[in-house]
Write a protein that holds these residues in place. Sequence first.
Motif, mmCIF file in Angstrom:
data_model
loop_
_atom_site.group_PDB
_atom_site.id
_atom_site.type_symbol
_atom_site.label_atom_id
_atom_site.label_comp_id
_atom_site.label_asym_id
_atom_site.label_seq_id
_atom_site.Cartn_x
_atom_site.Cartn_y
_atom_site.Cartn_z
ATOM 1 N N UNK A 47 0.809 -1.218 0.000
ATOM 2 C CA UNK A 47 0.000 0.000 0.000
ATOM 3 C C UNK A 47 0.842 1.269 0.000
ATOM 4 N N UNK A 48 2.172 1.111 -0.118
ATOM 5 C CA UNK A 48 3.059 2.260 -0.183
ATOM 6 C C UNK A 48 3.595 2.721 1.157
ATOM 7 N N UNK A 49 3.159 2.092 2.231
ATOM 8 C CA UNK A 49 3.702 2.425 3.548
ATOM 9 C C UNK A 49 4.988 1.653 3.800
ATOM 10 N N UNK A 50 5.732 2.107 4.793
ATOM 11 C CA UNK A 50 6.973 1.446 5.204
ATOM 12 C C UNK A 50 6.849 1.176 6.697
ATOM 13 N N UNK A 51 6.412 -0.034 7.072
ATOM 14 C CA UNK A 51 6.182 -0.323 8.488
ATOM 15 C C UNK A 51 7.406 -0.133 9.371
ATOM 16 N N UNK A 52 8.607 -0.304 8.791
ATOM 17 C CA UNK A 52 9.809 -0.135 9.591
ATOM 18 C C UNK A 52 10.969 0.203 8.664
ATOM 19 N N UNK A 53 11.830 1.120 9.135
ATOM 20 C CA UNK A 53 13.039 1.477 8.384
ATOM 21 C C UNK A 53 14.169 1.796 9.347
ATOM 22 N N UNK A 54 15.358 1.322 9.014
ATOM 23 C CA UNK A 54 16.551 1.603 9.818
ATOM 24 C C UNK A 54 17.164 2.936 9.400
ATOM 25 N N UNK A 55 17.947 3.536 10.271
ATOM 26 C CA UNK A 55 18.685 4.738 9.870
ATOM 27 C C UNK A 55 19.793 4.378 8.882
ATOM 28 N N UNK A 56 20.406 5.401 8.331
ATOM 29 C CA UNK A 56 21.477 5.182 7.369
ATOM 30 C C UNK A 56 22.805 4.863 7.995
ATOM 31 N N UNK A 57 22.892 4.891 9.298
ATOM 32 C CA UNK A 57 24.132 4.543 9.990
ATOM 33 C C UNK A 57 23.805 3.623 11.153
ATOM 34 N N UNK A 58 24.742 2.761 11.487
ATOM 35 C CA UNK A 58 24.608 1.926 12.664
ATOM 36 C C UNK A 58 23.889 0.622 12.406
ATOM 37 N N UNK A 59 24.289 -0.383 13.167
ATOM 38 C CA UNK A 59 23.638 -1.674 13.072
ATOM 39 C C UNK A 59 22.255 -1.608 13.714
ATOM 40 N N UNK A 60 21.357 -2.467 13.238
ATOM 41 C CA UNK A 60 19.996 -2.476 13.778
ATOM 42 C C UNK A 60 19.353 -3.816 13.477
ATOM 43 N N UNK A 61 18.466 -4.223 14.364
ATOM 44 C CA UNK A 61 17.613 -5.380 14.113
ATOM 45 C C UNK A 61 16.172 -4.874 14.118
ATOM 46 N N UNK A 62 15.559 -4.856 12.938
ATOM 47 C CA UNK A 62 14.206 -4.361 12.770
ATOM 48 C C UNK A 62 13.231 -5.526 12.751
ATOM 49 N N UNK A 63 12.051 -5.326 13.297
ATOM 50 C CA UNK A 63 11.017 -6.359 13.287
ATOM 51 C C UNK A 63 9.698 -5.717 12.874
ATOM 52 N N UNK A 64 9.030 -6.350 11.903
ATOM 53 C CA UNK A 64 7.732 -5.854 11.440
ATOM 54 C C UNK A 64 6.956 -7.014 10.834
#
Length: 262
Positions: free
Chosen positions: A218-235
């Motif tokens: 639908x064009x949404x982005x439920x989760x996005x990481x920043x452009x720097x740094x490690x991350x574990x995203x969950x969606x």
Amino acid sequence: MRIALHQSQAQPSTAGSGGLASLDGAAGQAAARGARLLVTPELSLAGYALDDPARSAEPAAGDSAAAVSRIAAEHGVAIVYGYPERGEDGAVHNSAQLVGPDGIALANYRKTHLYGPYEAKHYTPGELLPVQAELDGVRLGLLICYDVEFPEAVRAHALAGTDVLLVPTALMRPYDTVAETLVVARAVESQLYVAYANRVGREGEFDFAGLSCLAAPDGTVPVRAPGTGEALLVADADPVALRASRDRNPYLADRRPELYPR
């Protein structure tokens, strides 16, 4: 389906056992947060900027595959990981493998669109598209990084019924617009979820952009990481929301393929 995206930084010096240790930690965190599937970046085990990827290449059923299978089964989470694959004919491919939560390999994909002179020098492009697997009633598809920038590759998945497209990635700066705009457009125009897991930091001459995300149809982005740094995203990739979006946006049904000759 709850999906975890591991945005990570890995130098070639940390490949092998170090890469597996990082994967094990990410898998444990993903499982603890309720994820059923963990997606890691392109060439996540070996590192991207290798002097000679052929030295690290191994068969799809090699030692790394066995180690990842143990990690997946231990944590009960499916894993997509990237590695240099040595094919039956000796050619080296930039590959991604999907291992199920029981440790059984479900799909192996060889990158079909190689990016830039570095990849063209070291890898042989794959010839099979789309590559898919089923998990919990959801049809998963595999592409790698530059592949997703070709609408034809994503549309091939959509026409084959892919619900969630898994894209291990090594997107470099200054091409942030790929992660911020193009990946979302791909999700909308082909009506599927795109799980895009990128590297971050520097390796050799390459400066990776981060910005890992889950893009929805639908064009949404439920989760996005920043452009720097490690991350574990969950969606969550929601099959009900996917069906509703496809009903509202019938791009696939309204196509006129007779007007699109080869």
